[in-house]
Scaffold this motif. Structure first.
Motif, mmCIF file in Angstrom:
data_model
loop_
_atom_site.group_PDB
_atom_site.id
_atom_site.type_symbol
_atom_site.label_atom_id
_atom_site.label_comp_id
_atom_site.label_asym_id
_atom_site.label_seq_id
_atom_site.Cartn_x
_atom_site.Cartn_y
_atom_site.Cartn_z
ATOM 1 N N SER A 142 0.811 -1.215 0.000
ATOM 2 C CA SER A 142 0.000 0.000 0.000
ATOM 3 C C SER A 142 0.846 1.267 0.000
ATOM 4 N N GLY A 143 1.972 1.274 0.701
ATOM 5 C CA GLY A 143 2.817 2.460 0.709
ATOM 6 C C GLY A 143 3.371 2.782 -0.662
ATOM 7 N N ALA A 144 3.853 1.767 -1.356
ATOM 8 C CA ALA A 144 4.394 1.967 -2.703
ATOM 9 C C ALA A 144 3.298 2.443 -3.653
ATOM 10 N N ILE A 145 2.115 1.885 -3.498
ATOM 11 C CA ILE A 145 1.004 2.283 -4.375
ATOM 12 C C ILE A 145 0.605 3.722 -4.110
ATOM 13 N N LEU A 146 0.555 4.108 -2.838
ATOM 14 C CA LEU A 146 0.196 5.495 -2.514
ATOM 15 C C LEU A 146 1.228 6.474 -3.071
ATOM 16 N N LEU A 147 2.497 6.127 -3.018
ATOM 17 C CA LEU A 147 3.511 6.997 -3.615
ATOM 18 C C LEU A 147 3.304 7.119 -5.119
ATOM 19 N N HIS A 148 2.952 6.021 -5.765
ATOM 20 C CA HIS A 148 2.669 6.067 -7.204
ATOM 21 C C HIS A 148 1.480 6.976 -7.486
ATOM 22 N N ALA A 189 8.531 15.806 3.039
ATOM 23 C CA ALA A 189 7.846 15.524 4.307
ATOM 24 C C ALA A 189 6.791 14.436 4.130
ATOM 25 N N ALA A 190 6.067 14.487 3.012
ATOM 26 C CA ALA A 190 5.042 13.469 2.767
ATOM 27 C C ALA A 190 5.665 12.082 2.655
ATOM 28 N N ARG A 191 6.783 11.988 1.956
ATOM 29 C CA ARG A 191 7.456 10.689 1.832
ATOM 30 C C ARG A 191 7.969 10.205 3.184
ATOM 31 N N GLU A 192 8.587 11.118 3.943
ATOM 32 C CA GLU A 192 9.112 10.743 5.259
ATOM 33 C C GLU A 192 8.002 10.191 6.159
ATOM 34 N N TRP A 193 6.891 10.912 6.214
ATOM 35 C CA TRP A 193 5.823 10.512 7.125
ATOM 36 C C TRP A 193 5.083 9.277 6.635
ATOM 37 N N LEU A 194 5.045 9.079 5.322
ATOM 38 C CA LEU A 194 4.443 7.838 4.816
ATOM 39 C C LEU A 194 5.263 6.634 5.299
ATOM 40 N N PHE A 195 6.582 6.727 5.184
ATOM 41 C CA PHE A 195 7.421 5.624 5.656
ATOM 42 C C PHE A 195 7.382 5.507 7.175
ATOM 43 N N ALA A 196 7.272 6.630 7.874
ATOM 44 C CA ALA A 196 7.157 6.581 9.332
ATOM 45 C C ALA A 196 5.873 5.874 9.756
ATOM 46 N N LEU A 227 4.423 3.474 8.239
ATOM 47 C CA LEU A 227 4.607 2.037 8.049
ATOM 48 C C LEU A 227 5.654 1.453 8.992
ATOM 49 N N ALA A 228 6.841 2.064 9.002
ATOM 50 C CA ALA A 228 7.988 1.451 9.664
ATOM 51 C C ALA A 228 8.058 1.742 11.154
ATOM 52 N N SER A 229 7.449 2.826 11.608
ATOM 53 C CA SER A 229 7.515 3.176 13.025
ATOM 54 C C SER A 229 6.188 2.962 13.748
ATOM 55 N N VAL A 230 5.104 3.483 13.185
ATOM 56 C CA VAL A 230 3.833 3.421 13.913
ATOM 57 C C VAL A 230 3.116 2.092 13.663
ATOM 58 N N GLU A 231 2.965 1.690 12.407
ATOM 59 C CA GLU A 231 2.278 0.423 12.146
ATOM 60 C C GLU A 231 3.099 -0.766 12.631
ATOM 61 N N ALA A 232 4.416 -0.641 12.612
ATOM 62 C CA ALA A 232 5.254 -1.724 13.152
ATOM 63 C C ALA A 232 4.947 -1.979 14.615
ATOM 64 N N ALA A 233 4.529 -0.942 15.337
ATOM 65 C CA ALA A 233 4.161 -1.091 16.747
ATOM 66 C C ALA A 233 2.696 -1.435 16.921
ATOM 67 N N SER A 234 1.843 -0.864 16.078
ATOM 68 C CA SER A 234 0.400 -1.049 16.281
ATOM 69 C C SER A 234 -0.107 -2.394 15.778
ATOM 70 N N GLN A 235 0.527 -2.939 14.764
ATOM 71 C CA GLN A 235 0.005 -4.182 14.197
ATOM 72 C C GLN A 235 0.095 -5.361 15.156
#
Length: 212
Positions: free
Chosen positions: A72-78, A96-103, A105-113
């Motif tokens: 989903s992250g790659a698709i949203l960037l596309h 900023a949009a790219r940074e926060w999109l990866f954040a 996934l990699a920081s918040v969803e990594a903890a919430s999932q």
């Protein structure tokens, strides 16, 4: 740009409905007012063609003409490259949009999932693993509370980063995990009251209900 097609499951059980990740793509496409269609793949019998597009047998993936994109992250960037409604036009905002999109996934969803797996299962046991994941998520939310207390949207204007971050936090809020984080909860409310989200959510719910 070719014909845009979102691929998702033909059916899922009730608990994850409204949270299957094709909603992120639907939401972005509705925000951008880009024409698209939705195609179904079997939830139970995932064949070679499914794995050819999504190597883990998950959804969603997107086709744009001859191009097939998974995650989903790659698709949203596309999609952000296709519409200024999804990405800021200035270089600082786009970064900023790219940074926060990866954040998201990699920081918040990594903890919430992992935390959400406990919640979906109804597991309320107090054990070291559960305490670890509770603390992991709490640390991430504390940082997001500070950020979202100062920003309406993560990259200045609404962007794909907000679609992803709001969707990640929305699942936490489903289980009342944002009760002590009013700025995070207000952010989710701002995002999910947007007409594009309402349309995407209703369409996903109807899609899965039609297969019952």
């Amino acid at each position: 740009m070719g014909d845009l097609t979102v691929y998702t499951y033909d059916w899922v059980p009730e608990p994850p409905r409204g949270f299957v990740r094709d909603i992120r793509l639907r939401w972005a496409l509705e925000e951008a007012e880009l024409p698209y269609r939705v195609a179904s793949v079997p939830f139970k019998d995932r064949g070679p063609e499914h794995f050819a597009h999504q190597p883990f047998g998950q959804v969603p993936w997107l086709t744009d003409g001859d191009l097939s994109i998974f995650e989903s992250g790659a698709i949203l960037l596309h999609l952000g490259e296709l519409s200024d409604k999804l990405m800021p036009t200035d270089i600082q905002g786009r970064n900023a949009a790219r940074e926060w999109l990866f954040a998201a996934l990699a920081s918040v969803e990594a903890a919430s999932q992992p935390w959400s797996f406990f919640m979906f299962s109804g597991d309320t046991s107090e054990n070291p693993m559960r305490k670890f994941f509770d603390g992991f998520l709490e640390a991430r939310l504390k940082h997001m509370e500070i950020v979202l207390g100062e920003k309406e949207w993560l990259a200045g204007s609404f962007s794909v980063a907000d679609i992803l971050m709001a969707d990640v936090l929305r699942l936490v809020d489903r289980f009342d995990g944002l009760a002590d984080y009013p700025a995070c909860r207000a952010y989710v409310a701002r995002a999910t009251t947007r007409p594009a989200f309402a349309k995407a959510h209703a369409d996903q719910m109807a899609h899965f209900a039609a297969a019952d």
